[in-house]
Design an enzyme around this catalytic site. Structure first.
Site, short mmCIF file in Angstrom:
data_model
loop_
_atom_site.label_atom_id
_atom_site.label_comp_id
_atom_site.label_asym_id
_atom_site.label_seq_id
_atom_site.Cartn_x
_atom_site.Cartn_y
_atom_site.Cartn_z
N THR A 21 3.26 51.81 19.55
CA THR A 21 2.23 52.14 18.97
C THR A 21 2.88 53.60 18.06
O THR A 21 3.91 54.00 18.34
CB THR A 21 1.18 52.73 19.73
OG1 THR A 21 1.60 53.26 20.91
CG2 THR A 21 0.25 51.52 20.05
N SER A 39 0.64 62.02 18.18
CA SER A 39 0.44 61.23 17.09
C SER A 39 1.56 61.35 16.14
O SER A 39 1.64 62.57 15.49
CB SER A 39 -1.17 61.71 16.44
OG SER A 39 -1.15 60.98 15.40
N ARG A 40 2.40 60.38 15.91
CA ARG A 40 3.41 60.47 15.11
C ARG A 40 3.14 60.40 13.68
O ARG A 40 4.05 61.09 12.92
CB ARG A 40 4.64 59.22 15.42
CG ARG A 40 4.89 59.56 17.02
CD ARG A 40 5.92 58.43 17.22
NE ARG A 40 6.10 58.36 18.59
CZ ARG A 40 5.96 57.23 19.61
NH1 ARG A 40 5.56 56.19 18.95
NH2 ARG A 40 6.06 57.63 20.69
N VAL A 41 1.99 59.71 13.17
CA VAL A 41 1.87 59.91 11.70
C VAL A 41 0.55 60.43 11.23
O VAL A 41 0.40 60.76 9.94
CB VAL A 41 2.21 58.40 11.18
CG1 VAL A 41 3.34 57.69 11.22
CG2 VAL A 41 0.98 57.44 11.92
#
Lengths: 495, 124
Positions: free
Chosen positions: A336, A362-364
């Protein structure tokens, strides 16, 4: 319609009937147990092909061996007998999809289970499909507003993102997903909630809650109950995604909730062991990573040339005693684009949603945040990080210097402000206002117990008198808007 | 404990391999393991395996009523399966016509299937 018309219609249908012989390939049931049938014959059977049993049940061919085919039976297998004939259908497992599914509760084969009548749709989508390719995609840039302050501010989710919700039992994982669905009213996002091996009572409760909030107008529930057997549980997330892909292909945005993938992995383990596939770590089969990666890869944001639709995935994983390093959690974390980690300790302290801001990322999603939220959230995250470091010193109280005391006080106020009731999503513009207020120290003088009522009154004040400001905050962030917001806070405090 | 089905399968395979003195060896084994009580069950499974094998190697012709030898011959010729040994089965539910199974394929020209198709058309 008169009797004569009926007779004419029947005559036409009978006249159009073409009888004659049919030929098909067949196999024979060698053994059947626990929803798994071994079939001899079916030499040309394909993987994931549907087969039909003489007794009426349908099956899915999973294991193609030298002299037999391993089939999972979809539905009731009690009537299947040894020696029974099994017919090939030459069809890969597919389900009906369409707009009429919105607002309905269906099983993983697309059959309605909500007693609201049959769904007549002619469009058929394969349950398993290769995910969209690299050239068809584009980066995540539109937000999914969950209505939950701590998520929208610190762990933002974008349309097309895969954000894992992970935590022990009873920490509020499903609550976050349901709140997110409820907050999508008027947001042009179709929601699909996939219940995997969940208690029927829990699914019924969720459906009634969604109906109450008016969320069933844009939601589909795919339910594989715990009593439906592992075959349905295994299929449910793929079926849900097939439904989502129908809307994706029409250029729409879809939110998928998989509740939960731990149970999905357990169902797949059960099937694999019954099919006598070699067990690996924790008795899961070797391809358990691929099981989830091929599912979550189907979440995407397509570029304009391919319709511009998106599928956002919110998979849920249940951990045991907060162990993030177990097999399935680590697998899904690595697949994810970030995770929301919920902690029992925080939940018991009354911090709800019990999100551990340190372990959640939250990476993006940051690219998808609206400008005003991005501006205020940065400062808040810094305050929270300082507070986490200083939290242990808080017990010393008066021995601390003024700066440290101030940081601890600010952190406490932010933590209190981040608390939120279930089924009460807050619009993002109001969130920006309250976070700005706490960042600028307007809440520093308040007692912790006063924060909640202050917040409620502040929102009511904004709703009553500052509608333009709330609308502006959604569009932009500049000095003028900041000035207006500051003025609004002062005006509220003055009152 | 050894299951009667496993024993039946083993004796069938040994028989296929033309094992010498199979009867004596089998009964010695049964006596030594005190498995005489399982003999009826072994027999049942052995008959079933033999029948399945016969069906596998030959052509199964299912009809609603007894049919003449010439008709069987015609069916086999029509299906290009004249060389295969036939296994005849009476199935009243076919109503009429016949259903033939051979080498993993089915040729179904029974009235039962025709009626089912007609039912589907009328309901749809």
């Amino acid at each position: 319609m008169s009797a004569n018309t009926t007779i004419e219609n029947l005559k036409k249908r009978i006249a159009g009937f073409q009888g004659g012989a049919e030929t098909y390939e067949y196999g024979t049931v060698m053994s059947v147990s626990d929803g798994i049938a071994k079939i001899s014959g079916l030499a040309k059977c394909q993987s994931s092909e549907m087969v039909s049993f003489e007794s009426g049940a349908m099956g899915l061919a999973l294991n193609l061996e030298e002299d037999s085919v391993g089939v999972i039976v979809l539905g009731d297998f009690s009537k299947i007998r040894e020696g029974e004939t099994v017919k090939r259908t030459n069809k890969i497992l597919s389900i009906p999809v369409g707009d009429k599914f919105i607002g309905r509760v269906v099983n993983p084969l697309g059959v309605p289970i909500d007693e609201a009548g049959a769904i007549k749709e002619d469009v058929i989508y394969p349950v398993e499909k290769i995910a969209s390719g690299v050239m068809t995609r584009e980066p995540v840039k539109t937000p999914v507003q969950t209505g939950i302050k701590s998520i929208d501010a610190m762990i933002p989710i974008g349309r097309g993102q895969r954000e894992l919700i992970i935590g022990d039992r009873q920490t509020g994982k499903t609550a976050i997903a349901i709140d997110t669905i409820i907050n999508q009213k008027g947001q042009n996002l179709i929601c699909i909630y996939v219940a995997i091996s969940q208690k029927q009572s829990k699914v019924a409760r969720i459906v009634s809650k969604l109906k109450e909030a008016g969320a069933m107008d844009y939601t589909i529930v795919v339910s594989a109950g715990s009593s439906d057997g592992p075959a349905f549980s295994y299929l449910a997330p793929y079926s849900g995604t097939a439904l989502g892909e129908y809307f994706l292909d029409k250029g729409k945005d879809v939110l998928m909730v998989y509740d939960d993938l731990s149970k999905h992995a357990v169902a797949y383990r059960e099937i694999s062991l019954l099919l006598r596939r070699p067990p690996g770590r924790e008795a899961y089969p070797g391809d358990v990573f691929y099981l989830h990666s091929r599912l979550l890869e189907r979440a995407c944001r397509l570029n304009k040339n391919y319709g511009g639709g998106s599928i956002t995935a919110l998979p849920i994983i249940e951990t045991q005693a907060g162990d993030l390093s177990a097999y399935i959690p680590t697998n899904v974390i690595s697949i994810t684009d970030g995770q929301i980690f919920l902690e029992t300790g925080l939940f018991n302290k009354g911090i709800r949603p019990a999100i551990n801001a340190g372990l959640s990322v939250s990476r993006v999603g940051g690219n998808a945040q609206i400008k005003s939220m991005k501006k205020v959230a940065g400062k808040m995250k810094l305050a929270m990080a300082q507070y986490r470091e200083l939290e242990t010193f808080a017990q010393f109280g008066s021995d601390l210097d003024a700066e440290t005391k101030k940081a601890i006080n600010r952190g406490q106020k932010v933590t209190e402000l981040m608390k939120q009731n279930q089924y009460a999503p807050i619009p993002v513009s109001k969130q920006v206002c309250s976070i700005y207020a706490v960042n600028e120290g307007y809440l520093d003088e308040l007692e912790i117990t006063e924060i909640k009522s202050w917040e409620e009154n502040f929102y009511a004040f904004l709703e009553r008198t500052k509608k333009t400001l709330l609308a502006d905050l959604l569009k932009d962030w500049n000095e003028k808007i900041e000035g207006e917001l500051k003025g609004a806070i002062k005006e509220f405090l003055g009152n | 404990m050894i299951k009667s089905k496993q024993l039946a399968k083993a004796i069938f395979e040994l028989a296929e391999e033309n094992t010498t003195n199979l009867d004596a060896k089998f009964f010695d084994f049964i006596d030594s393991r005190n498995l005489r009580a399982q003999l009826p069950s072994i027999l049942y499974h052995l008959e079933k395996i033999t029948e399945l094998e016969r069906e596998k190697k030959g052509i199964v012709i299912e009809t609603a009523h007894e049919i003449k030898h010439d008709t069987i011959k015609n069916i086999k010729t029509f299906l290009s399966a004249s060389e295969l040994p036939e296994v005849l089965k009476i199935k009243k539910e076919l109503v009429g016509g016949f259903r033939a199974k051979w080498q993993g394929a089915v040729y179904d020209s029974s009235i039962e299937t025709g009626l089912k198709k007609l039912e589907e058309i009328i309901i749809r």
